[in-house]
Design a protein around this motif. Structure first.
Motif, mmCIF file in Angstrom:
data_model
loop_
_atom_site.group_PDB
_atom_site.id
_atom_site.type_symbol
_atom_site.label_atom_id
_atom_site.label_comp_id
_atom_site.label_asym_id
_atom_site.label_seq_id
_atom_site.Cartn_x
_atom_site.Cartn_y
_atom_site.Cartn_z
ATOM 1 N N TYR A 163 3.775 -7.664 -1.137
ATOM 2 C CA TYR A 163 4.855 -6.442 -0.754
ATOM 3 C C TYR A 163 4.576 -5.088 -1.578
ATOM 4 C CZ TYR A 163 8.561 -10.044 -0.308
ATOM 5 O OH TYR A 163 9.397 -11.019 0.377
ATOM 6 N N ARG A 164 4.461 -4.258 -0.333
ATOM 7 C CA ARG A 164 4.257 -3.053 -0.741
ATOM 8 C C ARG A 164 5.430 -2.048 -1.952
ATOM 9 N NH1 ARG A 164 0.502 -0.762 3.226
ATOM 10 N NH2 ARG A 164 0.603 -2.245 5.693
ATOM 11 N N ALA A 165 5.048 -1.100 -2.310
ATOM 12 C CA ALA A 165 5.527 -0.821 -2.969
ATOM 13 C C ALA A 165 7.012 -0.185 -2.084
ATOM 14 C CB ALA A 165 5.243 0.433 -4.370
ATOM 15 N N HIS A 166 6.770 1.235 -1.037
ATOM 16 C CA HIS A 166 7.126 1.279 -0.022
ATOM 17 C C HIS A 166 6.857 0.892 1.161
ATOM 18 C CE1 HIS A 166 9.101 3.984 -3.115
ATOM 19 N NE2 HIS A 166 7.191 4.240 -3.640
ATOM 20 N N ALA A 167 8.457 0.655 2.049
ATOM 21 C CA ALA A 167 7.544 0.490 3.524
ATOM 22 C C ALA A 167 7.188 0.904 4.020
ATOM 23 C CB ALA A 167 8.520 -0.699 3.947
ATOM 24 N N HIS A 168 5.833 0.786 5.028
ATOM 25 C CA HIS A 168 5.215 1.851 5.708
ATOM 26 C C HIS A 168 4.864 1.171 7.230
ATOM 27 C CE1 HIS A 168 2.164 4.643 6.658
ATOM 28 N NE2 HIS A 168 1.265 3.601 7.202
ATOM 29 N N TYR A 169 5.746 2.138 7.668
ATOM 30 C CA TYR A 169 5.794 1.842 9.282
ATOM 31 C C TYR A 169 5.510 2.835 9.883
ATOM 32 C CZ TYR A 169 10.087 -0.823 8.637
ATOM 33 O OH TYR A 169 10.953 -2.086 7.960
ATOM 34 N N GLU A 170 4.577 2.368 11.046
ATOM 35 C CA GLU A 170 3.471 2.705 12.258
ATOM 36 C C GLU A 170 4.332 4.300 12.542
ATOM 37 O OE1 GLU A 170 0.717 2.678 12.321
ATOM 38 O OE2 GLU A 170 0.577 0.867 11.264
ATOM 39 N N ASP A 171 3.894 5.298 12.984
ATOM 40 C CA ASP A 171 5.032 6.522 13.340
ATOM 41 C C ASP A 171 5.296 5.787 14.531
ATOM 42 O OD1 ASP A 171 3.203 8.661 11.624
ATOM 43 O OD2 ASP A 171 2.053 8.875 13.224
ATOM 44 N N GLY A 172 6.222 6.752 15.052
ATOM 45 C CA GLY A 172 7.459 5.716 16.761
ATOM 46 C C GLY A 172 8.150 5.396 16.170
ATOM 47 N N PHE A 173 8.181 4.342 14.667
ATOM 48 C CA PHE A 173 9.377 2.687 14.550
ATOM 49 C C PHE A 173 9.529 3.826 13.708
ATOM 50 C CE2 PHE A 173 10.689 -0.759 13.541
ATOM 51 C CZ PHE A 173 10.799 -1.278 14.549
ATOM 52 N N ASP A 174 11.852 3.849 14.689
ATOM 53 C CA ASP A 174 12.291 4.321 13.644
ATOM 54 C C ASP A 174 13.132 3.491 12.521
ATOM 55 O OD1 ASP A 174 14.238 6.612 13.034
ATOM 56 O OD2 ASP A 174 15.776 5.831 14.504
#
Length: 137
Positions: free
Chosen positions: A32-43
Motif C-alpha cells: 500500500y501507499r502511505a496516502h492514496a494517490h488518485y489521478e487528477d479529475g477523480f473525485d
C-alpha cells in the motif's frame, strides 16, 4: 510501463495458457501507499492506500462481481517473509477463487471496472503482483 495495471496482453496470454472451465486462484501481493494517490479529475476524499483498497476498491469489486461464480476470497496481512529479496516487502496477500478464468476476465475486462473500480486499486497500491494459479492435484 505501469506495473500495477492488468493489461489486455496479459489477459489474452493467461486465457491461452489456462484451460477453459478450470478453476483458477488469483494470488494478489499488495503493498500500500502511505496516502492514496488518485489521478487528477477523480473525485475522492483523502485517505491511506490501505483505506482506499479496503473501503473503496474491495466493495466496488464485490458489487461488480455480484452474481458471478466468485467462489471465495481470503486475505490477510503478511507477517514475515522467509525467502525473497529483503527489498521486496508486501503488506497483504489475498487469494481469490473463481470458477474459471473467463469469470475473472468478465469482471476486470469491462469499462465499468476500468472507470469505477480500478482507479481505487491504482490509487491504493505502491506495488502489486497478480498471479493465476491452478489447484494442485
Amino acid at each position: 510501463m505501469n506495473l500495477i495495471e492488468i493489461t489486455l496482453q496479459a489477459l489474452d496470454a493467461a486465457e491461452r495458457a489456462i484451460p477453459p472451465g478450470q478453476p483458477v486462484y488469483m494470488l494478489n501481493l499488495l503493498r500500500y501507499r502511505a496516502h492514496a494517490h488518485y489521478e487528477d479529475g477523480f473525485d475522492a476524499a483523502p485517505c491511506s492506500g490501505r483505506e482506499a483498497f479496503n473501503e473503496r476498491y474491495r466493495p466496488a469489486f464485490r458489487r461488480l462481481a455480484a452474481g458471478k461464480p466468485l467462489v471465495r476470497m481470503f486475505s490477510g496481512p503478511v507477517l514475515a517473509s522467509l525467502v525473497g529479496s529483503p527489498s521486496e516487502r508486501w503488506d497483504e496477500a489475498a487469494i481469490n477463487e473463481y470458477g474459471d478464468f473467463a469469470t475473472f476476465r468478465s469482471i476486470v475486462d469491462t469499462e465499468t471496472y476500468r472507470r469505477e473500480v480500478a482507479p481505487h486499486r491504482h490509487a491504493a497500491l505502491e506495488d502489486f503482483r497478480l498471479i493465476a494459479l491452478a489447484k494442485a492435484v
